[in-house]
Scaffold this active site. Structure first.
Site, PDB file in Angstrom:
ATOM      1  N   ARG A 119     -25.389  -2.935   7.317  1.00  0.00           N
ATOM      2  CA  ARG A 119     -24.968  -4.297   6.997  1.00  0.00           C
ATOM      3  C   ARG A 119     -25.247  -5.258   8.148  1.00  0.00           C
ATOM      4  O   ARG A 119     -25.251  -6.471   7.956  1.00  0.00           O
ATOM      5  CB  ARG A 119     -23.479  -4.304   6.650  1.00  0.00           C
ATOM      6  CG  ARG A 119     -23.159  -3.531   5.387  1.00  0.00           C
ATOM      7  CD  ARG A 119     -21.700  -3.103   5.335  1.00  0.00           C
ATOM      8  NE  ARG A 119     -20.764  -4.196   5.296  1.00  0.00           N
ATOM      9  CZ  ARG A 119     -20.175  -4.659   4.182  1.00  0.00           C
ATOM     10  NH1 ARG A 119     -20.462  -4.110   3.022  1.00  0.00           N
ATOM     11  NH2 ARG A 119     -19.324  -5.635   4.241  1.00  0.00           N
ATOM     12  N   GLU A 159     -19.553  -6.206  10.394  1.00  0.00           N
ATOM     13  CA  GLU A 159     -20.548  -5.497  11.201  1.00  0.00           C
ATOM     14  C   GLU A 159     -21.587  -6.432  11.809  1.00  0.00           C
ATOM     15  O   GLU A 159     -22.046  -6.201  12.935  1.00  0.00           O
ATOM     16  CB  GLU A 159     -21.232  -4.421  10.356  1.00  0.00           C
ATOM     17  CG  GLU A 159     -20.334  -3.255   9.966  1.00  0.00           C
ATOM     18  CD  GLU A 159     -19.495  -3.532   8.735  1.00  0.00           C
ATOM     19  OE1 GLU A 159     -18.656  -2.675   8.390  1.00  0.00           O
ATOM     20  OE2 GLU A 159     -19.659  -4.611   8.116  1.00  0.00           O
ATOM     21  N   LYS A 205       0.852  -1.190   0.000  1.00  0.00           N
ATOM     22  CA  LYS A 205       0.000   0.000   0.000  1.00  0.00           C
ATOM     23  C   LYS A 205       0.891   1.244   0.000  1.00  0.00           C
ATOM     24  O   LYS A 205       1.850   1.331   0.760  1.00  0.00           O
ATOM     25  CB  LYS A 205      -0.894  -0.020   1.243  1.00  0.00           C
ATOM     26  CG  LYS A 205      -2.116   0.867   1.164  1.00  0.00           C
ATOM     27  CD  LYS A 205      -3.022   0.604   2.352  1.00  0.00           C
ATOM     28  CE  LYS A 205      -4.287   1.462   2.280  1.00  0.00           C
ATOM     29  NZ  LYS A 205      -5.182   1.206   3.418  1.00  0.00           N
TER      30      LYS A 205
END
Length: 640
Positions: free
Chosen positions: A398, A370, A284
């Site tokens: 969610r 979640e 990243k």
């Protein structure tokens, strides 16, 4: 880093890229990385993830025939290089701005975005749906889903993989492992093995071996299969994916085009391989020093100086709501060892990172999960703990079934700290917290609060701590507070009681949440026009302050409710009470809420104005109800 991009300048769409020789792709990737950095330096946005997939983006568009071959980017914040290569380079400087490009993939924006994604872990499910649709139609195109290792922490990804393994449709999943969370260091031997395992000769040999094994007793056949799976799993670490029905290839260096291209070509050519997972290791922030050296790898940045990496962030005038939540909860937890904090992969975004510094043993980051976070909190609550589940408004959607079934039905005292409620500006439709009031206020015995400023948030956190007989939620916006003085010791509020900040006679403005300052400004404007106004802060969306609502309805000509949420939320509670108690006769009621539409990204103040929820919108609603124009007015007698 150079401004010159001679090869990239020749590429308008991926078909142009595919005209180049493969030896030129290294230069294309370097130019694409430079263009991505410069674009984000001018607009802000997600940078680190995109820099990590530059080579992968180039390789995928070079090998696959996009857009006929479907390429799905999970989450979407890694898609900026993809946008540059797919006909949107000239508009890339409008990224995340009003009228500009979305910060995520968006079907309405380009044929190269076959699926819109801003929440994570959806790519494999969507890709499998596309693959099955292709098979039903008798098509021959490829479907490729690129999913990050963080997104693999969500159960939905495994549900999709399990289904894909069972259907055996031709689907390619690329696991972008940018945290070294699964793979060992990769090198020449790993790259060689990956090329071998994805080659036609190996696949053919594998099929021959299967046919030979089928001639022997079933026990022997299964033993051969297992031996091969575990041998490959030992070398590559892919046994888990193999067990789910995927043919695993990897890990390979995601920044080495000489490794990427042959593997992608092999997999694209293996039309009978069924679902395949290619494990790609990337870094990243790759190729930009300030990002590589930053703890968050420049995941999300403001505008910045390309040379130094210094971000142009304005100094805050007030603390951010998320930090107020984290600091207050940390302080309250010093004297209450039952308080615990839960986040779903967003510790800094929710302020839970501040709680973690003070109480690491009582902080739980469950990853992008979640549903699990909600039921995990319910389990803690059932054992006498006081869990605070800090989850963004749109992310909590969610886990809604768990909110209903595992929390609300059982009346478990889980406390939901709902960040990013209301408009969120540049993140646009997918992160706009429009629906939490509607989807929580409809649940029996749920306490739903909304602070008008950061001091009120502190009091509401203290209030939630003391609610031990039912679930509760506090919803607050993204960004800074109003700069009010903070209480040294937050006090619990009386459940279901609002407050009046200004007394008037003709118009009553009942505000929920941070639109209160606009309500007060609207009252000033109305006073200039000759109409006095009462301004009240509801504080609670459920239970509403029925005594306050009754008083406002009975003593004013006009009652206006204001909320930064969709229809079906706070105003629905007020309207139901007024209707059931025959309080609408002679009362002119106006309910102000978000429009019935998904608004594109824009500055939050513009979004609020577009919705008619700013002071001008409140004044316009009052004048319309009074039958007055916007310039003239005279005080009317209040209702008896």
């Amino acid at each position: 880093m150079t401004d010159a991009t001679p090869l990239l300048d020749q590429i308008t769409v991926p078909a142009d890229l595919r005209k180049l020789d493969s030896s030129q792709l290294r230069q294309v990737a370097d130019e694409l990385r430079s263009a991505t950095i410069r674009a984000v330096s001018q607009t802000g946005g997600h940078l680190g993830a995109g820099l990590g997939v530059v080579e992968l983006t180039v390789a995928l568009h070079y090998v696959y025939n996009t857009p006929a071959d479907r390429l799905i980017w999970d989450v979407g914040h890694q898609c900026y290089p993809h946008k540059i290569l797919t006909g949107r380079r000239e508009r890339i400087n409008t990224l995340r701005q009003g009228g500009g490009l979305s910060g995520f993939t968006k079907r309405a924006e380009s044929e190269y975005d076959p699926f819109g994604a801003a929440h994570s872990s959806t790519s494999i499910s969507a890709g499998l749906g596309m693959a099955v649709a292709r098979d039903l139609k008798g098509g021959d195109n490829h479907v490729v889903a690129v999913i990050g290792d963080g997104a693999m922490s969500a159960g939905m990804a495994y549900e999709a993989m399990n289904n894909a393994g069972a259907t055996n449709s031709r689907l390619t999943v690329i696991l972008n492992d940018n945290d070294m969370s699964i793979a060992p260091p990769v090198g020449a031997m790993s790259a060689y093995l990956s090329r071998l395992l994805s080659s036609k000769s190996y696949l053919s040999l594998r099929e021959i071996g299967k046919h030979i094994a089928e001639r022997f007793p079933r026990q022997f056949e299964r033993a051969v299969e297992k031996a091969e799976e575990f041998a490959r799993g030992f070398v590559t670490g892919g046994t888990l994916f193999e067990e789910m029905g995927f043919y695993y290839v990897g890990p390979i260096d995601g920044h080495n085009l000489e490794h990427l291209l042959p593997v992608l070509k092999n997999v694209r050519g293996a039309r009978d391989a069924g679902p395949v997972l290619i494990h790609v290791v990337t870094q990243k922030g790759k190729g930009y020093g300030p990002a590589e050296n930053s703890a968050d790898k420049y995941h999300g940045v403001a505008k910045f100086d390309v040379v130094t990496g210094a971000q142009h962030k304005p100094k805050p005038n007030a603390p951010a709501y998320q930090n107020v939540f984290g600091e207050v909860l940390s302080k309250l937890a010093e004297t209450d060892d039952k308080i615990v904090a839960i986040t779903a992969a967003m510790p800094s975004g929710t302020g839970v990172n501040l709680f973690e510094k003070a109480h690491p043993e009582r902080t739980f980051d469950v990853g992008i999960a979640e549903q699990h976070a909600v039921t995990f909190a319910a389990g803690l609550a059932s054992e006498g703990y006081r869990p605070f589940a800090a989850i963004y408004s749109t992310f909590l959607q969610r886990g809604y079934d768990q909110v209903v079934h595992d929390v609300a039905i059982q009346k478990l005292p889980v406390r939901f700290a709902i960040d990013r409620a209301g408009y969120v500006g540049a993140d646009g439709q997918t992160h706009c917290g429009a629906f939490d009031l509607a989807y929580l206020c409809c649940l029996p015995d749920f306490v739903v609060m909304a602070p008008s400023d950061e001091a009120e948030l502190a009091h509401m956190v203290a209030t939630a701590v003391g609610i031990d007989d039912r679930p509760s939620a506090i919803r607050y916006p993204r960004g800074e507070g109003t700069g009010v003085e903070m209480p040294e010791t937050p006090k619990a509020l009386e459940i279901g009681k609002g407050r009046i900040l200004r007394e008037g006679k003709t118009v009553a403005i009942l505000s929920l949440g941070t639109r209160l300052q606009d309500a007060l400004s609207a009252a000033d404007d109305l006073a200039v026009r000759g109409f006095s106004a009462t301004v009240a802060d509801a504080r609670f969306a459920k239970p509403i302050d029925t005594a306050l609502v009754r008083r406002l309805a009975e003593t004013h000509d006009v009652l206006i409710t204001v909320e930064e949420g969709s229809i079906g939320g706070f105003s629905a509670q007020v309207l139901d009470f007024l209707t059931r108690n025959d309080l609408l006769q002679g009362l002119k009621l106006r309910t102000l809420y978000m429009p019935d539409a998904f608004l594109d990204q824009e500055k939050p103040a513009v979004q609020v104005a577009q919705a008619g929820l700013d002071s001008a919108g409140i004044v316009a609603a009052a004048l319309s109800a009074l039958g007055a124009d916007r310039t003239d007015g005279a005080e009317k007698p209040a209702r008896a």
